[in-house]
Design an enzyme around this catalytic site. Structure first.
Site, PDB file in Angstrom:
ATOM      1  CG  HIS A 283      49.359   9.180  -7.259  1.00 18.65           C
ATOM      2  ND1 HIS A 283      49.015  10.187  -6.381  1.00 18.65           N
ATOM      3  CD2 HIS A 283      48.219   8.793  -7.875  1.00 18.65           C
ATOM      4  CE1 HIS A 283      47.709  10.385  -6.458  1.00 18.65           C
ATOM      5  NE2 HIS A 283      47.202   9.564  -7.358  1.00 18.65           N
ATOM      6  CB  CYS A 284      48.888  12.431 -10.602  1.00 13.54           C
ATOM      7  SG  CYS A 284      47.670  11.169 -10.205  1.00 13.54           S
ATOM      8  CB  ILE A 285      51.642  16.571 -10.886  1.00 17.36           C
ATOM      9  CG1 ILE A 285      50.232  16.734 -10.316  1.00 17.36           C
ATOM     10  CG2 ILE A 285      52.010  17.793 -11.732  1.00 17.36           C
ATOM     11  CD1 ILE A 285      49.157  16.829 -11.346  1.00 17.36           C
TER      12      ILE A 285
END
Length: 453
Positions: A283-285
């Protein structure tokens, strides 16, 4: 849970700081996913009364039964928090009016055009505005572009309520730093970045978090806190892109990139090891860098380095597919069309069930487009849940990993290196194995059928 403080005489900032520092306040956490639920449990464990809110009514229902839907959050921990009376969960957002602080932990995805999607933040802010009362602290934790708290959340709250930030209510940003499946760090042990919209908001937010995290790190503004979170994730994205590019170069030269990294990391200074893979997931990188590139265009700045890293990482599934095609041709004399391929590991990283942005899903669809028959094995993902981009895969179930099932495939593609997988059985099967994670050789397993990727 004790009764939340009803709306009444407003506390001074000093009184509110004392309530937060002493754990006497009631917190509301919006979003009970990978960020919100651990936050609820950590705060409840530190003595706060916590109310968790989620639009998915199944989540509060599950939690109030003392059960869990996140594999890294034990059901015992949820049940203990509920039994203590310190934690309850609900889908009724009217309870926001009674809490002292509201922490926003909702998704911030990208649109199909790879632009920031703040719809969850906007909708949540509107829900808060309907119940906002003087003196409340509102903290955004969702990762977003620098300026969101100041340019989106604050104007919405002020326009919809007539209240003023820093006078009638208090606003801050404190980015989540969750790493699901990481046994070394938890919500309570990871330092917390905190930026306030004004000195009073900063004091309140610091007092709140200092109660249940190891250390608070104060920065000068909400935008600085937002930029800090993006910097952390862009650092990882760029360095992963670097080793992915090195992998492609060294592969063409016949050099083992994994051996190179192991040797390079013996240097006690000036080198930090990052590892290649089949693409970025989570969900981030894969998402956060594009929040900054989008915002930078407002200032006429081209983020060439960040965008190049994203381009390299997005190309890695294609590299893996090419390795698989060549392996099938060299070892079995066949092409992809009509071949049966087993993907091992569907989650975006090891030992969790989260499949968001997982490169395994991209590879699956690429293989199907080339005529391959695809199945998967993942002990953490018994069935494929609903996804925005891969709706056609919903409902597919994990294949058992046995000698009999392995013999039915022409190739195995190791995409995620969960610990709870019988790698020896995969290696001994004689089936072509394309290993994207160095899972076999790192366990001392080798064979003519094993192809690193």
């Amino acid at each position: 849970m004790s009764e939340a403080r009803p709306a009444g005489p407003r506390l001074s900032v000093e009184e509110a700081v004392a309530r937060f520092a002493g754990g006497a306040a009631t917190l509301g956490v919006i979003g009970l996913g990978y960020v919100g639920l651990p936050l609820c449990l950590a705060a409840a464990g530190a003595g706060f009364d916590v109310v968790g809110f989620d639009i998915d009514a199944d989540k509060p229902t599950t939690l109030m039964r003392g059960e869990t839907y996140l594999e890294h959050i034990p059901a015992d921990a949820v049940a203990a928090a509920v039994r203590s009376g310190r934690f309850r969960a609900t889908a009724d957002f009217d309870g926001l009016a009674a809490v002292d602080a509201i922490l926003i932990c909702v998704p911030t995805p990208l649109t199909l055009q790879r632009e920031p999607d703040l719809s969850f933040i906007r909708t949540t802010t509107q829900e808060i505005a309907r119940r906002l009362r003087p003196g409340q602290l509102v903290v955004l934790e969702s990762t977003t572009w620098p300026g969101t708290t100041d340019q989106v959340v604050r104007p919405l709250l002020e326009a919809l309520t007539g209240h003023r930030s820093g006078t009638d209510f208090y606003l801050a940003f404190s980015p989540e730093r969750e790493d699901p499946g990481n046994a070394s760090f938890s919500t309570a042990t990871i330092p917390k970045i905190v930026g306030g919209d004004g000195p009073d908001a900063a004091r309140l937010a610091e007092a709140l978090y200092a109660r249940f995290v190891a250390r608070t790190v104060m920065v000068s503004s909400t935008a600085t806190a937002e930029a800090t979170k993006l910097t952390e994730n862009i650092f990882r994205a760029v360095n992963i892109a670097l080793v992915n590019e090195l992998k492609v170069i060294f592969d063409a030269m016949g050099i083992d990139v994994w051996e190179v990294i192991e040797a390079a990391k013996t240097k006690p200074f000036g080198f930090t090891p990052f590892y290649p893979g089949p693409g970025l997931g989570g969900h981030c990188i894969p998402i956060d860098p594009f929040y900054l590139t989008w915002k930078a265009r407002e200032f006429g700045i081209a983020t060439r380095f960040i965008e190049l890293a994203g381009e390299i990482n997005q190309q890695m599934p294609g590299f893996v597919l090419d390795k698989l095609v060549r392996a099938l041709d060299a070892h079995a004399g066949r092409g992809l069309s009509g071949s049966r391929i087993l993907i091992v590991g569907l989650a975006y990283k090891k030992n969790i069930s989260d499949i968001r942005e997982s490169p395994a899903l991209k590879l699956w669809t690429m293989l199907q487009a080339r005529g391959a028959q695809v199945d998967y094995h993942d002990p953490f993902v018994p069935a494929v849940p609903t996804t925005r981009a891969y709706k056609a895969l919903k409902g597919a179930t994990s294949t058992a990993l046995t000698a009999e099932t392995l013999s039915a495939f022409h190739a195995v593609l190791i995409v995620t290196d969960h610990d709870a997988i019988d790698y020896a059985a995969i290696c001994d099967s004689g089936v072509i194995v394309v290993d994207c994670r160095n899972a076999l050789r790192s366990r001392g397993l080798t064979g003519a059928n094993v192809v690193p990727a």
